[in-house]
Design a protein around this motif. Sequence first.
Motif, PDB file in Angstrom:
ATOM      1  N   SER A   1      49.445  48.979  17.882  1.00  0.00           N
ATOM      2  CA  SER A   1      49.136  47.546  17.937  1.00  0.00           C
ATOM      3  C   SER A   1      48.715  47.132  19.341  1.00  0.00           C
ATOM      4  CB  SER A   1      50.346  46.730  17.485  1.00  0.00           C
ATOM      5  OG  SER A   1      50.674  47.011  16.146  1.00  0.00           O
ATOM      6  N   MET A   2      49.419  47.672  20.339  1.00  0.00           N
ATOM      7  CA  MET A   2      49.057  47.365  21.724  1.00  0.00           C
ATOM      8  C   MET A   2      47.679  47.928  22.049  1.00  0.00           C
ATOM      9  SD  MET A   2      48.799  48.889  24.924  1.00  0.00           S
ATOM     10  CE  MET A   2      49.823  50.366  24.796  1.00  0.00           C
ATOM     11  N   ARG A   3      47.391  49.126  21.536  1.00  0.00           N
ATOM     12  CA  ARG A   3      46.096  49.746  21.751  1.00  0.00           C
ATOM     13  C   ARG A   3      44.976  48.874  21.160  1.00  0.00           C
ATOM     14  NH1 ARG A   3      41.200  51.503  19.508  1.00  0.00           N
ATOM     15  NH2 ARG A   3      40.453  53.299  20.687  1.00  0.00           N
ATOM     16  N   GLN A   4      45.240  48.292  19.981  1.00  0.00           N
ATOM     17  CA  GLN A   4      44.250  47.415  19.361  1.00  0.00           C
ATOM     18  C   GLN A   4      44.042  46.155  20.188  1.00  0.00           C
ATOM     19  OE1 GLN A   4      42.340  48.178  16.570  1.00  0.00           O
ATOM     20  NE2 GLN A   4      41.215  46.392  17.332  1.00  0.00           N
ATOM     21  N   MET A   5      45.109  45.651  20.804  1.00  0.00           N
ATOM     22  CA  MET A   5      44.976  44.507  21.697  1.00  0.00           C
ATOM     23  C   MET A   5      44.004  44.813  22.832  1.00  0.00           C
ATOM     24  SD  MET A   5      48.937  43.162  22.061  1.00  0.00           S
ATOM     25  CE  MET A   5      48.525  41.912  23.296  1.00  0.00           C
TER      26      MET A   5
ATOM     27  N   GLU B   1      41.942  34.816  22.025  1.00  0.00           N
ATOM     28  CA  GLU B   1      43.147  34.121  21.553  1.00  0.00           C
ATOM     29  C   GLU B   1      43.918  34.994  20.569  1.00  0.00           C
ATOM     30  OE1 GLU B   1      44.343  30.003  19.216  1.00  0.00           O
ATOM     31  OE2 GLU B   1      42.539  30.071  20.454  1.00  0.00           O
ATOM     32  N   LYS B   2      43.206  35.775  19.774  1.00  0.00           N
ATOM     33  CA  LYS B   2      43.858  36.706  18.858  1.00  0.00           C
ATOM     34  C   LYS B   2      44.699  37.714  19.638  1.00  0.00           C
ATOM     35  CE  LYS B   2      42.819  40.447  15.599  1.00  0.00           C
ATOM     36  NZ  LYS B   2      41.742  41.262  14.983  1.00  0.00           N
ATOM     37  N   VAL B   3      44.174  38.169  20.764  1.00  0.00           N
ATOM     38  CA  VAL B   3      44.911  39.106  21.608  1.00  0.00           C
ATOM     39  C   VAL B   3      46.197  38.470  22.110  1.00  0.00           C
ATOM     40  CG1 VAL B   3      44.860  40.411  23.769  1.00  0.00           C
ATOM     41  CG2 VAL B   3      42.839  40.369  22.297  1.00  0.00           C
ATOM     42  N   VAL B   4      46.109  37.235  22.567  1.00  0.00           N
ATOM     43  CA  VAL B   4      47.285  36.532  23.071  1.00  0.00           C
ATOM     44  C   VAL B   4      48.350  36.400  21.981  1.00  0.00           C
ATOM     45  CG1 VAL B   4      48.139  34.349  24.011  1.00  0.00           C
ATOM     46  CG2 VAL B   4      45.968  35.293  24.830  1.00  0.00           C
ATOM     47  N   LYS B   5      47.934  36.037  20.787  1.00  0.00           N
ATOM     48  CA  LYS B   5      48.873  35.876  19.677  1.00  0.00           C
ATOM     49  C   LYS B   5      49.506  37.206  19.282  1.00  0.00           C
ATOM     50  CE  LYS B   5      46.665  31.815  17.601  1.00  0.00           C
ATOM     51  NZ  LYS B   5      45.901  31.295  16.421  1.00  0.00           N
ATOM     52  N   ALA B   6      48.760  38.291  19.410  1.00  0.00           N
ATOM     53  CA  ALA B   6      49.251  39.607  18.995  1.00  0.00           C
ATOM     54  C   ALA B   6      50.429  40.076  19.838  1.00  0.00           C
ATOM     55  CB  ALA B   6      48.123  40.635  19.057  1.00  0.00           C
TER      56      ALA B   6
ATOM     57  N   LYS C   1      37.505  49.997  29.557  1.00  0.00           N
ATOM     58  CA  LYS C   1      37.291  51.128  28.653  1.00  0.00           C
ATOM     59  C   LYS C   1      38.043  52.366  29.131  1.00  0.00           C
ATOM     60  CE  LYS C   1      32.786  49.541  26.976  1.00  0.00           C
ATOM     61  NZ  LYS C   1      31.313  49.779  26.979  1.00  0.00           N
ATOM     62  N   GLN C   2      38.105  52.557  30.435  1.00  0.00           N
ATOM     63  CA  GLN C   2      38.861  53.682  30.978  1.00  0.00           C
ATOM     64  C   GLN C   2      40.359  53.527  30.696  1.00  0.00           C
ATOM     65  OE1 GLN C   2      38.254  56.659  32.579  1.00  0.00           O
ATOM     66  NE2 GLN C   2      36.113  56.375  31.977  1.00  0.00           N
ATOM     67  N   VAL C   3      40.840  52.307  30.782  1.00  0.00           N
ATOM     68  CA  VAL C   3      42.249  52.048  30.467  1.00  0.00           C
ATOM     69  C   VAL C   3      42.509  52.320  28.992  1.00  0.00           C
ATOM     70  CG1 VAL C   3      43.989  50.217  30.267  1.00  0.00           C
ATOM     71  CG2 VAL C   3      42.615  50.423  32.357  1.00  0.00           C
ATOM     72  N   LEU C   4      41.584  51.914  28.135  1.00  0.00           N
ATOM     73  CA  LEU C   4      41.720  52.184  26.704  1.00  0.00           C
ATOM     74  C   LEU C   4      41.766  53.693  26.452  1.00  0.00           C
ATOM     75  CD1 LEU C   4      41.816  51.018  23.835  1.00  0.00           C
ATOM     76  CD2 LEU C   4      39.314  51.044  23.822  1.00  0.00           C
ATOM     77  N   LEU C   5      40.945  54.447  27.157  1.00  0.00           N
ATOM     78  CA  LEU C   5      40.948  55.901  27.024  1.00  0.00           C
ATOM     79  C   LEU C   5      42.285  56.482  27.482  1.00  0.00           C
ATOM     80  CD1 LEU C   5      39.413  58.508  26.390  1.00  0.00           C
ATOM     81  CD2 LEU C   5      38.481  58.441  28.718  1.00  0.00           C
ATOM     82  N   ALA C   6      42.841  55.930  28.559  1.00  0.00           N
ATOM     83  CA  ALA C   6      44.143  56.399  29.041  1.00  0.00           C
ATOM     84  C   ALA C   6      45.233  56.151  27.999  1.00  0.00           C
ATOM     85  CB  ALA C   6      44.493  55.698  30.351  1.00  0.00           C
ATOM     86  N   ILE C   7      45.151  55.018  27.327  1.00  0.00           N
ATOM     87  CA  ILE C   7      46.118  54.711  26.269  1.00  0.00           C
ATOM     88  C   ILE C   7      45.982  55.697  25.115  1.00  0.00           C
ATOM     89  CG2 ILE C   7      46.784  53.012  24.518  1.00  0.00           C
ATOM     90  CD1 ILE C   7      45.957  50.848  26.586  1.00  0.00           C
ATOM     91  N   ASP C   8      44.760  55.977  24.711  1.00  0.00           N
ATOM     92  CA  ASP C   8      44.525  56.936  23.626  1.00  0.00           C
ATOM     93  C   ASP C   8      45.117  58.303  23.982  1.00  0.00           C
ATOM     94  OD1 ASP C   8      43.221  55.119  21.997  1.00  0.00           O
ATOM     95  OD2 ASP C   8      41.230  55.665  22.712  1.00  0.00           O
ATOM     96  N   ARG C   9      44.892  58.730  25.211  1.00  0.00           N
ATOM     97  CA  ARG C   9      45.418  60.023  25.644  1.00  0.00           C
ATOM     98  C   ARG C   9      46.948  60.011  25.686  1.00  0.00           C
ATOM     99  NH1 ARG C   9      41.067  60.730  30.623  1.00  0.00           N
ATOM    100  NH2 ARG C   9      39.395  61.690  29.383  1.00  0.00           N
ATOM    101  N   THR C  10      47.515  58.881  26.056  1.00  0.00           N
ATOM    102  CA  THR C  10      48.977  58.771  26.116  1.00  0.00           C
ATOM    103  C   THR C  10      49.583  58.830  24.722  1.00  0.00           C
ATOM    104  OG1 THR C  10      48.752  57.412  28.117  1.00  0.00           O
ATOM    105  CG2 THR C  10      50.889  57.385  27.014  1.00  0.00           C
TER     106      THR C  10
END
Length: 231
Positions: A127-131, A148-153, A23-32
């Motif tokens: 798209s990467m953020r959604q992954m 598996e959806k993440v892998v395909k994305a 979740k912290q990594v996701l927050l870092a992506i949002d901020r980026t």
Amino acid sequence: MGTRKGYDLELKEINDRVETMGKQVLLAIDRTIIALEKMDVVAANAIMKNDALIDAMETDIEERCIQIVVKEQPIASDWRRLASYMRMISDLERIADNCSDIAIYIKKLASLKTVTPPAHLGEAFSSMRQMVADMVEAFHNEDLQLAEKVVKADDVIDDLFEKNVQEIRDAIKADTDAIEQYLDYLFIDKYVERMADHVTAVASWISFITKGELNIMFTDRYARESKDDPQ
């Protein structure tokens, strides 16, 4: 050795900390994403500073995994889970590092003449953020279908990366005075593509935790990409 109840609580604590790190990594992506859109130098500096927190989380989880292995001598299924955690947090930490890398380029771009970013860069980032969001949810629920959806994305990100590269080539030919800016965007584009690879790796370990086998799609892709990218 401790009691089984205490052992189970330790495993759950580690599991929760891995999820919190995600979740912290996701927050870092949002901020980026926001910092890139606004060319916000202050936000870019905050992203780089926050990377130390995620590094500390990785170290803490790694130490906890090692301690429980030494103290409890876990059975095969628990050992598989702990080994997966240690691989996951390594990839999560790399994603956070890539956010910091992008922050450096945001600071550079903010000091240069403004140019139009590649048309598909925002889509690739989103798209990467959604992954990552899907990966965190898949980890929480041990949801193999979502993993598996993440892998395909990852294939979507690869396609967008190539589109951005071609657009950057064309932009450099059309405006040679802005080569530095376009090359900065090329590096950012590559970091987004690598972040998607790391997310794919994390999602694959979810399969290993639950079924004892890595996602075949991921292992085949990883073998191919390792030949092309020694890092």
